[in-house]
Design a protein around this motif. Structure first.
Motif, PDB file in Angstrom:
ATOM      1  N   GLN A  72      55.586  45.244  60.301  1.00  0.00           N
ATOM      2  CA  GLN A  72      55.240  45.950  59.034  1.00  0.00           C
ATOM      3  C   GLN A  72      53.816  45.949  58.797  1.00  0.00           C
ATOM      4  N   MET A  73      53.187  47.129  59.141  1.00  0.00           N
ATOM      5  CA  MET A  73      51.725  47.130  58.760  1.00  0.00           C
ATOM      6  C   MET A  73      51.223  47.526  57.489  1.00  0.00           C
ATOM      7  N   GLU A  74      50.266  46.688  57.013  1.00  0.00           N
ATOM      8  CA  GLU A  74      49.897  46.940  55.759  1.00  0.00           C
ATOM      9  C   GLU A  74      48.412  46.859  55.753  1.00  0.00           C
ATOM     10  N   ILE A  75      47.781  48.100  56.237  1.00  0.00           N
ATOM     11  CA  ILE A  75      46.442  47.915  56.794  1.00  0.00           C
ATOM     12  C   ILE A  75      45.533  49.084  55.980  1.00  0.00           C
ATOM     13  N   THR A  76      44.373  48.939  55.633  1.00  0.00           N
ATOM     14  CA  THR A  76      43.653  49.584  54.789  1.00  0.00           C
ATOM     15  C   THR A  76      42.294  49.914  55.734  1.00  0.00           C
ATOM     16  N   ASP A  77      41.758  51.314  55.814  1.00  0.00           N
ATOM     17  CA  ASP A  77      40.677  51.314  56.578  1.00  0.00           C
ATOM     18  C   ASP A  77      39.339  51.047  55.939  1.00  0.00           C
ATOM     19  N   MET A  78      39.037  49.766  56.357  1.00  0.00           N
ATOM     20  CA  MET A  78      37.789  49.041  55.452  1.00  0.00           C
ATOM     21  C   MET A  78      36.620  49.794  55.703  1.00  0.00           C
ATOM     22  N   SER A  79      36.308  50.568  56.453  1.00  0.00           N
ATOM     23  CA  SER A  79      34.889  51.695  56.840  1.00  0.00           C
ATOM     24  C   SER A  79      35.065  52.371  55.330  1.00  0.00           C
ATOM     25  N   HIS A  80      35.920  52.978  54.840  1.00  0.00           N
ATOM     26  CA  HIS A  80      36.003  53.734  53.549  1.00  0.00           C
ATOM     27  C   HIS A  80      36.467  53.023  52.215  1.00  0.00           C
ATOM     28  N   GLU A  81      36.760  51.703  52.366  1.00  0.00           N
ATOM     29  CA  GLU A  81      37.240  51.174  51.153  1.00  0.00           C
ATOM     30  C   GLU A  81      36.078  50.866  50.081  1.00  0.00           C
ATOM     31  N   LYS A  82      36.077  51.099  48.949  1.00  0.00           N
ATOM     32  CA  LYS A  82      35.228  51.076  47.839  1.00  0.00           C
ATOM     33  C   LYS A  82      35.704  50.163  46.697  1.00  0.00           C
ATOM     34  N   GLU A  83      37.131  49.742  46.847  1.00  0.00           N
ATOM     35  CA  GLU A  83      37.379  49.105  45.492  1.00  0.00           C
ATOM     36  C   GLU A  83      37.596  47.665  45.905  1.00  0.00           C
ATOM     37  N   TYR A  84      37.019  46.778  44.745  1.00  0.00           N
ATOM     38  CA  TYR A  84      36.867  45.414  44.999  1.00  0.00           C
ATOM     39  C   TYR A  84      38.368  44.831  44.842  1.00  0.00           C
ATOM     40  N   GLU A  85      38.891  44.144  45.540  1.00  0.00           N
ATOM     41  CA  GLU A  85      40.242  43.487  45.411  1.00  0.00           C
ATOM     42  C   GLU A  85      40.461  42.349  44.438  1.00  0.00           C
ATOM     43  N   ALA A  86      41.425  42.787  43.526  1.00  0.00           N
ATOM     44  CA  ALA A  86      41.441  42.052  42.246  1.00  0.00           C
ATOM     45  C   ALA A  86      42.342  40.842  42.483  1.00  0.00           C
ATOM     46  N   LEU A  87      41.552  39.804  42.742  1.00  0.00           N
ATOM     47  CA  LEU A  87      42.291  38.379  42.848  1.00  0.00           C
ATOM     48  C   LEU A  87      41.628  37.563  41.939  1.00  0.00           C
ATOM     49  N   SER A  88      42.634  36.543  41.471  1.00  0.00           N
ATOM     50  CA  SER A  88      41.872  35.556  40.521  1.00  0.00           C
ATOM     51  C   SER A  88      42.755  34.128  40.471  1.00  0.00           C
ATOM     52  N   LEU A  89      42.047  33.224  40.226  1.00  0.00           N
ATOM     53  CA  LEU A  89      42.645  31.993  40.240  1.00  0.00           C
ATOM     54  C   LEU A  89      42.488  31.218  38.629  1.00  0.00           C
ATOM     55  N   THR A  90      43.388  30.375  38.458  1.00  0.00           N
ATOM     56  CA  THR A  90      43.310  29.557  37.253  1.00  0.00           C
ATOM     57  C   THR A  90      43.343  28.042  37.664  1.00  0.00           C
ATOM     58  N   ARG A  91      43.556  27.681  38.988  1.00  0.00           N
ATOM     59  CA  ARG A  91      43.214  26.367  39.434  1.00  0.00           C
ATOM     60  C   ARG A  91      43.014  26.401  40.988  1.00  0.00           C
ATOM     61  N   THR A  92      42.161  25.297  41.547  1.00  0.00           N
ATOM     62  CA  THR A  92      42.213  25.231  42.816  1.00  0.00           C
ATOM     63  C   THR A  92      42.719  24.151  43.552  1.00  0.00           C
ATOM     64  N   ALA A  93      42.579  23.757  44.827  1.00  0.00           N
ATOM     65  CA  ALA A  93      43.230  22.639  45.503  1.00  0.00           C
ATOM     66  C   ALA A  93      42.300  21.264  45.124  1.00  0.00           C
ATOM     67  N   ASP A  94      40.824  21.716  44.767  1.00  0.00           N
ATOM     68  CA  ASP A  94      40.094  20.811  44.458  1.00  0.00           C
ATOM     69  C   ASP A  94      40.063  20.622  42.908  1.00  0.00           C
ATOM     70  N   HIS A  95      40.281  19.319  42.252  1.00  0.00           N
ATOM     71  CA  HIS A  95      40.093  19.447  41.016  1.00  0.00           C
ATOM     72  C   HIS A  95      39.006  19.159  40.089  1.00  0.00           C
ATOM     73  N   THR A  96      38.009  19.346  40.656  1.00  0.00           N
ATOM     74  CA  THR A  96      36.677  19.079  40.195  1.00  0.00           C
ATOM     75  C   THR A  96      35.649  20.347  40.506  1.00  0.00           C
ATOM     76  N   ARG A  97      35.772  20.799  41.478  1.00  0.00           N
ATOM     77  CA  ARG A  97      35.088  22.060  41.880  1.00  0.00           C
ATOM     78  C   ARG A  97      35.755  23.307  42.277  1.00  0.00           C
ATOM     79  N   ALA A  98      35.470  24.417  41.727  1.00  0.00           N
ATOM     80  CA  ALA A  98      35.965  25.708  42.046  1.00  0.00           C
ATOM     81  C   ALA A  98      35.149  26.603  42.736  1.00  0.00           C
TER      82      ALA A  98
END
Length: 433
Positions: A124-150
């Motif tokens: 299953q191919m889920e590929i975007t043509d990155m040469s024309h991509e202008k949208e910033y991918e909306a990802l976010s975190l509430t915690r990280t593996a490191d408990h002091t530095r994010a």
């Protein structure tokens, strides 16, 4: 409950995206298990910056398939973005860059089609043509593996097209995350107890060129967030280092005097073939500026040895420049020929044994420079953010990093994790590598 295992390869941006995918999976009821265990779904976030990165990506894909032949194996990120159909027959789902945010829907679609087929089918191919991509991918975190530095991803893509680098083709053009979105995440992490944030990106120096915002303004806003005690920056390019930037940064006490300034070569002829867009002389001026505005900052860098056409004279010129700059740490990379880049077709490809010799020379120089920087810390008092307790034959040490990112241990049984303490460095054994 389905069991999912994730494995990350490559840079801090990749690590951030892997953690974001893990949070989404947890929120949708998946049980996260170590990659070494049997799982229903394996997700490998791949890297393609070098041939070794490609090899490690393939190894982890094969390892996942071997652990559970019936599992769904999803490969995401730069390696599969660059290779696409030719990536690997053990892959069930290819998730390109800017599609990681859709991980839940992609897995659901694959599971449905697998039920209808009664087993594995075409990838299953889920590929975007990155040469024309202008949208910033909306990802976010509430915690990280490191408990002091994010680590916080604030930017993606690169417009530089250095002749050795495949990343602009795999990651696309510069796309910046809006300041308001970054601040929301910084505030959430501060509420969660994180004291240090690291702003990172594929080409951090380009932050805001596409949105009209700028890196200094972003840092000023992050500096206002209560609870955050330190702000650290990811890799920077020489061109962004100006009096205006450094005046602003030096007036913000939360900004750490630790700067990674990409060099790649100290030889102008090599820099020209690399399309690095600065000279060794300009780079020297940038280092001088950093040392003007910050007292004894930790300057770190990257250097490539064995770039096509690099003669012994050019290497010596680069070595001498690195020696002169007195970096705290120098990360050495042997040139890796990347299909699809201009450097791959250049004449004068350097033999592997010559690359190895030159690498060893700079590695030894780097060890001496690091030792000299650390020796100067003996007898000083440094602020350390404690990250963990480490038990040794000599007792229990509370271990963390200074503002310059030197790893320090303080011998005490008292749990000081996530606390900022002043540590007197009495002997070299407190400095940990």
């Amino acid at each position: 409950m389905k069991r999912a295992a994730l494995h990350n390869l490559g840079c801090k941006v990749n690590a951030y995206e892997t953690q974001a995918m893990q949070e989404m999976l947890e929120e949708h009821g998946y049980e996260i298990v170590p990659f070494e265990e049997k799982a229903d779904i394996y997700i490998i976030n791949t890297c393609t910056v070098t041939n070794m990165a490609d090899r490690k990506s393939r190894q982890m894909i094969h390892r996942a398939r071997k652990r559970n032949p019936e599992a769904v194996v999803a490969a995401a990120g730069c390696y599969v973005q660059a290779k696409q159909e030719g990536a690997d027959p053990d892959i069930d789902i290819i998730i390109g860059n800017n599609r990681k945010k859709d991980i839940i829907a992609i897995l659901a679609e694959y599971e449905e089609s697998r039920r209808e087929r009664g087993g594995r089918g075409n990838v299953q191919m889920e590929i975007t043509d990155m040469s024309h991509e202008k949208e910033y991918e909306a990802l976010s975190l509430t915690r990280t593996a490191d408990h002091t530095r994010a680590y916080i991803k604030v930017q993606d893509g690169c417009n530089q097209f250095c002749t050795y680098c495949i990343i602009p083709y795999a990651r696309g053009r510069v796309r910046s995350r809006r300041t308001a979105h970054v601040l929301s995440e910084v505030e959430e992490l501060a509420k969660g107890g994180y004291k240090e944030v690291v702003l990172t990106g594929i080409h951090l120096s380009s932050y805001g060129v596409d949105t009209g915002e700028d890196l200094l303004s972003l840092i000023r806003e992050a500096h206002k967030v209560e609870g955050i005690a330190r702000i650290r920056l990811g890799s920077l390019e020489p061109g962004i280092i100006t009096d205006e930037l450094l005046q602003g940064l030096s007036r913000m006490p939360k900004v750490c005097p630790h700067f990674h300034l990409s060099l790649q070569s100290g030889c102008n002829a090599t820099l020209g073939r690399m399309n690095r867009r600065y000279t060794a002389e300009a780079y020297r001026e940038k280092c001088a500026l950093l040392r003007k505005y910050f007292h004894s900052p930790a300057l770190t860098t990257d250097v490539i040895v064995g770039f096509p056409g690099e003669t012994s004279e050019e290497f010596e010129e680069s070595r001498a420049f690195v020696d002169e700059m007195d970096f705290y740490e120098t990360h050495i990379f042997k040139y890796s020929r990347r299909e699809g880049t201009k450097a791959a077709a250049m004449e004068g490809q350097v033999p592997e044994e010559v690359k190895a010799e030159r690498s060893n020379v700079l590695l030894e120089l780097g060890r001496k420079k690091r030792a000299a920087y650390e020796e100067a810390l003996i007898g000083t008092v440094q602020e350390v953010l404690i990250e963990e307790a480490v038990e040794t034959e000599d007792g229990i040490y509370q271990v963390g990093h200074t503002r310059e990112y030197v790893k320090i241990g303080q011998k005490t049984q008292e749990n000081l994790t996530n606390q900022l303490i002043n540590v007197e460095i009495k002997n070299p054994f407190q400095i940990i590598h």
